[in-house]
Design a protein around this motif. Structure first.
Motif, PDB file in Angstrom:
ATOM      1  N   ALA A  68       0.833  -1.260  -0.130  1.00  0.00           N
ATOM      2  CA  ALA A  68      -0.020   0.013   0.147  1.00  0.00           C
ATOM      3  C   ALA A  68       0.937   1.594   0.051  1.00  0.00           C
ATOM      4  O   ALA A  68       1.990   1.366   0.480  1.00  0.00           O
ATOM      5  N   ASP A  69       0.354   2.264  -0.570  1.00  0.00           N
ATOM      6  CA  ASP A  69       1.342   3.425  -0.708  1.00  0.00           C
ATOM      7  C   ASP A  69       1.037   4.055   0.825  1.00  0.00           C
ATOM      8  O   ASP A  69       0.232   3.876   1.728  1.00  0.00           O
ATOM      9  N   ALA A  70       2.237   4.967   1.101  1.00  0.00           N
ATOM     10  CA  ALA A  70       2.344   5.356   2.654  1.00  0.00           C
ATOM     11  C   ALA A  70       1.410   6.414   2.664  1.00  0.00           C
ATOM     12  O   ALA A  70       1.006   6.759   3.958  1.00  0.00           O
ATOM     13  N   ALA A  71       0.897   7.250   1.716  1.00  0.00           N
ATOM     14  CA  ALA A  71      -0.133   8.210   2.051  1.00  0.00           C
ATOM     15  C   ALA A  71      -1.160   8.046   0.927  1.00  0.00           C
ATOM     16  O   ALA A  71      -1.164   8.276  -0.231  1.00  0.00           O
ATOM     17  N   PRO A  72      -2.380   8.124   1.394  1.00  0.00           N
ATOM     18  CA  PRO A  72      -2.785   7.695   2.921  1.00  0.00           C
ATOM     19  C   PRO A  72      -2.447   6.351   3.258  1.00  0.00           C
ATOM     20  O   PRO A  72      -2.516   5.561   2.626  1.00  0.00           O
ATOM     21  N   SER A  73      -2.180   6.475   4.669  1.00  0.00           N
ATOM     22  CA  SER A  73      -1.789   5.033   5.109  1.00  0.00           C
ATOM     23  C   SER A  73      -3.117   4.015   5.345  1.00  0.00           C
ATOM     24  O   SER A  73      -4.271   4.620   5.717  1.00  0.00           O
ATOM     25  N   ALA A  74      -2.460   2.897   5.181  1.00  0.00           N
ATOM     26  CA  ALA A  74      -3.607   1.705   5.459  1.00  0.00           C
ATOM     27  C   ALA A  74      -3.218   1.048   6.892  1.00  0.00           C
ATOM     28  O   ALA A  74      -2.131   0.785   7.172  1.00  0.00           O
ATOM     29  N   SER A  75      -4.066   0.888   7.774  1.00  0.00           N
ATOM     30  CA  SER A  75      -3.951   0.174   9.170  1.00  0.00           C
ATOM     31  C   SER A  75      -4.422  -1.223   9.048  1.00  0.00           C
ATOM     32  O   SER A  75      -3.790  -1.902   9.865  1.00  0.00           O
ATOM     33  N   GLY A  76      -5.210  -1.587   8.219  1.00  0.00           N
ATOM     34  CA  GLY A  76      -5.333  -3.050   7.953  1.00  0.00           C
ATOM     35  C   GLY A  76      -6.404  -3.375   6.700  1.00  0.00           C
ATOM     36  O   GLY A  76      -6.886  -2.555   6.087  1.00  0.00           O
ATOM     37  N   ILE A  77      -6.192  -4.725   6.164  1.00  0.00           N
ATOM     38  CA  ILE A  77      -6.620  -5.094   5.248  1.00  0.00           C
ATOM     39  C   ILE A  77      -7.652  -6.343   5.360  1.00  0.00           C
ATOM     40  O   ILE A  77      -6.830  -7.527   6.154  1.00  0.00           O
ATOM     41  N   GLU A  78      -8.588  -6.651   4.988  1.00  0.00           N
ATOM     42  CA  GLU A  78      -9.334  -7.702   5.015  1.00  0.00           C
ATOM     43  C   GLU A  78      -9.652  -8.326   3.649  1.00  0.00           C
ATOM     44  O   GLU A  78     -10.000  -7.493   2.647  1.00  0.00           O
ATOM     45  N   ILE A  79      -9.407  -9.698   3.557  1.00  0.00           N
ATOM     46  CA  ILE A  79      -9.437 -10.346   2.131  1.00  0.00           C
ATOM     47  C   ILE A  79     -10.694 -11.479   2.225  1.00  0.00           C
ATOM     48  O   ILE A  79     -10.779 -12.284   3.222  1.00  0.00           O
ATOM     49  N   THR A  80     -11.186 -11.446   1.223  1.00  0.00           N
ATOM     50  CA  THR A  80     -12.486 -12.655   0.916  1.00  0.00           C
ATOM     51  C   THR A  80     -12.344 -13.218  -0.237  1.00  0.00           C
ATOM     52  O   THR A  80     -12.463 -12.441  -1.376  1.00  0.00           O
TER      53      THR A  80
END
Length: 523
Positions: A68-80
């Motif tokens: 993920a790009d640093a800006a804006p930052s991602a704090s968590g990802i869920e996958i399905t």
């Protein structure tokens, strides 16, 4: 009797080893020899670079990486994992949480079980500083081979099995001969004979069970092998009036696969790359018309004589893409002019190297076109195989400045074909990645309403012609960037040629850059 048991145990060991013999994997997928999926897209405000490594066998586990790009930052990802089409696509299972790297907070890893072959999607739900965002990446899932057991492990298990069978036979003999004897009493000759007979019967029964297990295992393996992905067959023929005819045939894989359900992708049912071998010095990007189910045809443009390898991309109505392969020897042809989206390029022959070492080119390679324009490869550093990378190229005007009249070629800022020199790898890649655009739009349509749908920069969705998708209001013209990037990872070490196409004004330029993939990093 002990000698016969010992001899029979050797036969049993051989049978066990045969059961676990390795089977070769079949190199087949939507892209030839390049099964991994690389994609770049936006999950709301979050830009993601996604790598999905599908399982070799189905059911199996897909490995997923996200940068993920640093800006804006991602704090968590869920996958399905979700089927791309059908009723099941409306009822996703519970999502899995990706693991965030402790050293790199914008790098996430995860795994998903894929339970059946067909057209799937991986849905990414991203949480971060600017709320949530969703991105879906299509995943064509097929059993591409069978998992074999390592030889050393097979030998160890065979030896252990031999000891096990000898132990069982010995226990039976001891039970018959000694179980009812008083302490210190020797077995009679009759008792020893009964024990020998019992041991022989036990061995025959156990050997029969082993043979039965081998037959059952072999039959089950054959049934599974029948489900290993088999691409559509394609036969190419040149007619007397210099028309190219392509006939598709189904060798038998999934019963639901058809030859009359192809959907438009960039306004075409088929995208055909025709590349002259072995020098990879002539390339055509053509679009034959479908004249009947499983039959495509077009008049050929002017062609230099030689042996050509044909790679044809099609997408089924369920979003499943396939790349079909054929070879054809062509004479020199004075054909029809190139029209519409059809294009061609003649480039210097590739310099085949006998060395396996990868050497980075000096500086940034630049390909010069006859009209004065040029194209530069911005990041030519050799990469290890199976390493995700955004391969970036820039188009320049005759005055050496960035091209100011760059346009979209078939709805995209550029098209690239990654071809291994031995013909074992071919991948048609877009700025969005290796996924078929028709399948990508099917996935994205499930995440957003038509009014919310937005195109990736450098992509025009007006030519996709996907039912149920409103493309009004999307910018189709005007100045486009002169830089294009293609997400990809070389699947195996070796030499490659990258064909890159960009458009300025009404001219489609075709450049060729030679690349080398180093051996994959040891995990």
């Amino acid at each position: 009797m002990f000698y016969s048991i010992k001899q029979s145990s050797r036969l049993w060991t051989f049978l066990v080893f045969a059961i676990f013999a390795c089977l070769a994997a079949l190199p087949a997928h939507a892209h030839v020899g390049s099964p991994d999926v690389y994609a770049e897209g936006n999950a709301g405000p979050y830009k993601l670079f996604v790598t999905v490594r599908p399982p070799l066998v189905i059911p199996g586990v897909a490995e997923i990486e996200v940068r993920a790009d640093a800006a804006p930052s991602a704090s968590g990802i869920e996958i399905t994992p979700i089927p791309l089409t059908g009723e099941a696509s409306k009822h996703p299972p519970v999502a899995d949480v990706m693991k965030q790297s402790a050293q790199d907070k914008q790098f996430f890893t995860g795994t998903l079980w894929i339970m059946a072959p067909g057209s799937w999607q991986v849905r990414f739900l991203v949480h971060g500083s600017q709320g949530d965002g969703v991105l879906s990446i299509p995943l064509p899932a097929t059993a591409r081979g069978t998992l074999g057991m390592q030889t050393n492990l097979g030998i160890i298990l065979a030896v252990l099995g031999a000891f096990l069978i000898l132990g069982i036979v010995g226990i039976v003999g001891a039970a018959v001969q000694d179980a009812q004897l008083a302490p210190g009493t020797e077995a009679s000759k009759a008792a020893r004979m009964r024990a020998a007979v019992a041991m022989g019967v036990a061995f025959v029964i156990i050997a029969g069970m082993v043979v039965f297990g081998y037959i059952w295992w072999n039959n089950d393996a054959q049934q599974y092998s029948a489900n290993v992905y088999k691409p559509l067959n394609m036969r190419a023929k040149l007619t007397a009036d210099h028309r190219l005819k392509l006939n598709l045939a189904d060798p038998g894989w999934l019963k639901a696969r058809r030859l009359d359900d192809f959907v438009l992708d960039h306004n075409h049912l088929m995208h055909l790359y025709m590349i002259r071998e072995p020098n990879l010095d002539v390339v055509f990007h053509l679009h034959p018309d479908q004249i009947a189910p499983g039959e495509f045809e077009m008049p050929l443009p002017s062609v230099l004589a030689g042996q050509y390898r044909l790679y044809a991309d099609v997408v089924h109505a369920n979003g499943f893409p396939e790349t079909l392969v054929a070879s054809l020897t062509l004479p020199a042809i004075n054909g029809v002019p190139l029209t519409g989206d059809n294009s061609a390029g003649t480039v210097p022959p590739i310099a085949l190297s006998s060395s396996s070492a990868c050497v980075a080119p000096t500086g940034k390679p630049r390909f010069q076109f006859p009209d004065g324009y040029s194209m530069m490869w911005d990041n030519p550093e050799p990469q290890p195989a199976k390493t995700p990378e955004l391969y970036q190229f820039s188009l320049f005007a005759p005055d050496g400045k960035p091209a100011s009249d760059t346009g979209l070629y078939m709805d995209m800022l550029g098209h690239a074909a990654f071809v291994k020199t031995d013909g074992t790898v071919f991948a048609h890649v877009h700025p969005s990645g290796t996924v078929a655009m028709a399948a990508l739009m099917m996935a994205e349509a499930q995440n957003q309403s038509p009014k919310q749908q937005q195109s990736k920069p450098g992509m025009d969705t007006s030519g996709m012609n996907m039912q149920g998708m409103d493309m009004s209001g999307i910018e189709h013209s005007g100045h486009q960037p002169n830089v294009v990037g293609f997400p990809y990872g070389f699947p195996t070490p070796g030499q490659y040629r990258i064909f890159v196409q960009m458009k300025h004004g009404q001219t489609v330029e075709t450049a060729a850059f030679d690349a080398c993939a180093k051996p994959a990093k040891v995990q």
